[in-house]
Motif scaffolding. Sequence first.
Motif, PDB file in Angstrom:
ATOM      1  N   GLY A 321       0.749  -0.888   0.606  1.00  0.00           N
ATOM      2  CA  GLY A 321      -0.179  -0.132  -0.190  1.00  0.00           C
ATOM      3  C   GLY A 321       0.608   0.851   0.169  1.00  0.00           C
ATOM      4  N   LYS A 322       0.814   2.278  -0.348  1.00  0.00           N
ATOM      5  CA  LYS A 322       1.464   3.248  -1.102  1.00  0.00           C
ATOM      6  C   LYS A 322       1.267   4.134   0.015  1.00  0.00           C
ATOM      7  N   GLU A 323       0.600   4.480   1.289  1.00  0.00           N
ATOM      8  CA  GLU A 323       0.840   5.017   2.516  1.00  0.00           C
ATOM      9  C   GLU A 323       1.778   4.520   3.487  1.00  0.00           C
ATOM     10  N   THR A 324       1.580   2.917   3.647  1.00  0.00           N
ATOM     11  CA  THR A 324       2.377   2.042   4.444  1.00  0.00           C
ATOM     12  C   THR A 324       4.261   2.308   4.051  1.00  0.00           C
ATOM     13  N   ILE A 325       3.556   2.680   2.510  1.00  0.00           N
ATOM     14  CA  ILE A 325       5.359   3.037   2.548  1.00  0.00           C
ATOM     15  C   ILE A 325       5.388   3.650   2.339  1.00  0.00           C
ATOM     16  N   GLU A 326       5.149   5.157   2.353  1.00  0.00           N
ATOM     17  CA  GLU A 326       5.893   5.805   2.692  1.00  0.00           C
ATOM     18  C   GLU A 326       6.337   6.214   3.894  1.00  0.00           C
ATOM     19  N   THR A 327       5.337   5.217   5.120  1.00  0.00           N
ATOM     20  CA  THR A 327       5.761   5.336   6.200  1.00  0.00           C
ATOM     21  C   THR A 327       7.060   4.630   6.738  1.00  0.00           C
ATOM     22  N   ILE A 328       6.996   3.954   5.807  1.00  0.00           N
ATOM     23  CA  ILE A 328       7.649   2.925   6.497  1.00  0.00           C
ATOM     24  C   ILE A 328       9.430   3.571   5.877  1.00  0.00           C
ATOM     25  N   TYR A 329       9.320   3.695   4.557  1.00  0.00           N
ATOM     26  CA  TYR A 329      10.230   5.111   4.024  1.00  0.00           C
ATOM     27  C   TYR A 329      10.786   6.509   4.993  1.00  0.00           C
ATOM     28  N   ASN A 330       9.917   6.994   5.384  1.00  0.00           N
ATOM     29  CA  ASN A 330       9.941   7.764   6.528  1.00  0.00           C
ATOM     30  C   ASN A 330      10.700   7.917   7.863  1.00  0.00           C
ATOM     31  N   HIS A 331      10.664   6.711   8.403  1.00  0.00           N
ATOM     32  CA  HIS A 331      10.847   5.427   9.313  1.00  0.00           C
ATOM     33  C   HIS A 331      12.429   5.281   8.879  1.00  0.00           C
ATOM     34  N   ALA A 332      12.630   4.397   7.981  1.00  0.00           N
ATOM     35  CA  ALA A 332      14.085   3.811   7.442  1.00  0.00           C
ATOM     36  C   ALA A 332      14.442   5.319   7.493  1.00  0.00           C
ATOM     37  N   ILE A 333      14.252   6.553   7.047  1.00  0.00           N
ATOM     38  CA  ILE A 333      15.319   7.598   6.503  1.00  0.00           C
ATOM     39  C   ILE A 333      15.712   7.917   8.047  1.00  0.00           C
ATOM     40  N   GLU A 334      14.841   8.330   8.480  1.00  0.00           N
ATOM     41  CA  GLU A 334      15.074   8.726   9.983  1.00  0.00           C
ATOM     42  C   GLU A 334      15.224   7.997  11.120  1.00  0.00           C
ATOM     43  N   HIS A 335      15.929   6.689  11.117  1.00  0.00           N
ATOM     44  CA  HIS A 335      17.009   5.859  11.769  1.00  0.00           C
ATOM     45  C   HIS A 335      17.915   5.821  10.426  1.00  0.00           C
ATOM     46  N   ARG A 336      17.865   6.125   9.689  1.00  0.00           N
ATOM     47  CA  ARG A 336      19.337   6.117   9.070  1.00  0.00           C
ATOM     48  C   ARG A 336      19.633   4.907   8.564  1.00  0.00           C
ATOM     49  N   TYR A 337      19.044   4.588   7.754  1.00  0.00           N
ATOM     50  CA  TYR A 337      19.119   3.002   7.354  1.00  0.00           C
ATOM     51  C   TYR A 337      19.907   3.374   5.892  1.00  0.00           C
ATOM     52  N   ASN A 338      20.531   2.902   5.879  1.00  0.00           N
ATOM     53  CA  ASN A 338      21.270   2.578   4.528  1.00  0.00           C
ATOM     54  C   ASN A 338      20.436   2.120   3.138  1.00  0.00           C
ATOM     55  N   PHE A 339      20.131   2.612   2.271  1.00  0.00           N
ATOM     56  CA  PHE A 339      19.372   2.664   0.445  1.00  0.00           C
ATOM     57  C   PHE A 339      20.414   1.573  -0.557  1.00  0.00           C
ATOM     58  N   PHE A 340      19.670   1.528  -1.164  1.00  0.00           N
ATOM     59  CA  PHE A 340      20.385   0.882  -2.466  1.00  0.00           C
ATOM     60  C   PHE A 340      20.860  -0.560  -2.619  1.00  0.00           C
ATOM     61  N   SER A 341      21.258  -0.920  -3.753  1.00  0.00           N
ATOM     62  CA  SER A 341      22.802  -2.358  -3.829  1.00  0.00           C
ATOM     63  C   SER A 341      22.854  -2.610  -2.535  1.00  0.00           C
ATOM     64  N   TYR A 342      24.379  -1.746  -1.456  1.00  0.00           N
ATOM     65  CA  TYR A 342      24.830  -2.091  -0.834  1.00  0.00           C
ATOM     66  C   TYR A 342      24.294  -1.567   0.331  1.00  0.00           C
ATOM     67  N   GLY A 343      22.939  -1.614   0.564  1.00  0.00           N
ATOM     68  CA  GLY A 343      22.036  -0.772   1.379  1.00  0.00           C
ATOM     69  C   GLY A 343      21.598  -2.125   2.560  1.00  0.00           C
ATOM     70  N   ASP A 344      20.740  -1.310   3.568  1.00  0.00           N
ATOM     71  CA  ASP A 344      20.236  -2.725   4.050  1.00  0.00           C
ATOM     72  C   ASP A 344      19.126  -2.920   3.974  1.00  0.00           C
ATOM     73  N   SER A 345      18.286  -3.985   4.648  1.00  0.00           N
ATOM     74  CA  SER A 345      16.932  -4.445   3.941  1.00  0.00           C
ATOM     75  C   SER A 345      16.215  -3.659   4.488  1.00  0.00           C
ATOM     76  N   SER A 346      15.410  -5.123   4.449  1.00  0.00           N
ATOM     77  CA  SER A 346      13.723  -4.800   4.888  1.00  0.00           C
ATOM     78  C   SER A 346      12.963  -6.205   4.769  1.00  0.00           C
ATOM     79  N   LEU A 347      11.707  -6.444   5.564  1.00  0.00           N
ATOM     80  CA  LEU A 347      11.107  -7.513   5.236  1.00  0.00           C
ATOM     81  C   LEU A 347       9.997  -7.037   5.168  1.00  0.00           C
ATOM     82  N   LEU A 348       8.669  -7.611   4.619  1.00  0.00           N
ATOM     83  CA  LEU A 348       7.885  -7.032   4.146  1.00  0.00           C
ATOM     84  C   LEU A 348       6.213  -7.681   4.437  1.00  0.00           C
ATOM     85  N   PHE A 349       5.120  -7.484   5.385  1.00  0.00           N
ATOM     86  CA  PHE A 349       3.995  -8.086   4.584  1.00  0.00           C
ATOM     87  C   PHE A 349       3.347  -7.733   5.407  1.00  0.00           C
ATOM     88  N   PRO A 350       2.266  -7.595   3.966  1.00  0.00           N
ATOM     89  CA  PRO A 350       0.853  -6.441   3.782  1.00  0.00           C
ATOM     90  C   PRO A 350       0.242  -6.604   4.901  1.00  0.00           C
TER      91      PRO A 350
END
Length: 350
Positions: A321-350
Amino acid sequence: MLLSDFDFELPEELIAIRPASPRSSARLLMARGDKIDDRLVSDLPKFLKPGDRLVLNDTKVLPVRMSGVRNRSFDGNKIASANIEVTLLTKKKQRTWGALIKPLRRIKLGEKIIFDKSFHAKLIDKTDGQAVLQFNIEGTEFMKRLENLGIMPLPPYIASKRPADERDNVDYQSVFARNSGSVAAPTASLHFDHDLLAEIDKIGVETSFVTLHVGAGTFMPVKDEDIKNHKMHSEFGHISQEVADEIKKTQKNGGRIIPVGTTALRLLETAAQSDGTLSEWYGETDIFIYPGYKFKVADGLMTNFHLPKSTLIMLVSALMGKETIETIYNHAIEHRYNFFSYGDSSLLFP
C-alpha cells in the motif's frame, strides 16, 4: 497514478557505497503492515515459521565492464589512440553484445576496440547512445577473458563515487550465485551468508532457487508522468518444474512464499497462473507491478530500499500500500538506514 506520487527526499549520505560486513550484520526493517521493528538481517529466522519457503535468485553477475583502446591510422603510418570503456548489456547472438561505450563519439562503425593482443571487438552498430559489438571469440574462452579483464558493473550511484575494486568481486555477488548472466546483482541476496542459510534451514524454513538474469534496464528511469505508459525492460528467467512443485507443496501445507528480492518476485508473478499455480517456465519477462496489482504467489518480500520514482518503489507500494510504504520509508530515513544495492534490507508482510 503519477510518477511524482513516488518521489521522496533521500539524503545522499544514506546511499551506501560499501556493504555491511559480515553480510548478515546489515540492518533489517521488519514491517507487518505499518507496524515496524528495527532489527538485523541475522534476526531474519525469528520472523519466519517452519514450513515457510524463501525463493532466491541464483543468477551470477558477470564482470562486464572492460577498458580497451581504439587505434586509428592517419597520414600514412601515424596512429591515433583513444581509451574506451565498455559495459556489456545484453547478449544478442553468437559473439555479439549490446553495450554502452564511453566515449561513443570516439569510435566509428567498423573500428575495433582492443582489450588485449588476442581479444577485441568491432563496432557494428550504434543507435540512441548504445552500441552493438562483435567479438572475435566466444564461449568458454570469451568467459575466461571477461573473468580476467572485466570488473564488476557497479550501479551508477556507486560508480559515480568510486571505481570498482577487488572487494566488489566478492561483495557484489551472492554466496549462492551459480548461473552466469546478470549485469547487476539481485541485491537482497547479498545479505545472506552461509551461517544465516544454515540457521534458516535449522528452523524448518525451506529454500528454492530460481534464475532471473538482471539487465542494465533495472536502472532505467521512469520518464512518463503517467506511470501506466512506462515500458519495462525485458529480462530472461527460468523456474524449474522441481521448484514449481516445491512452491505448490508449501502453498498446500499453508506455508508462506517469501521471495528474496524483487527479481525473484517478478519472476514468480510472471510465471504464475491466475490461481497462483506454477509449472516449469522460462522466457522473457517485462512485468510491471504497481499499485492495483493483485499478487498471485508472493505472501511477503525481503528487499532493499529503492530509488525515488523507480519501478521498484512502485512494486513495494503495490505489495504494502502506498501510504504504508511512505510510513516505512520515512522511518528508514529518520533512523538512518542505508539505501540501494549495498544498503540495508527490509522484510515486508502486508
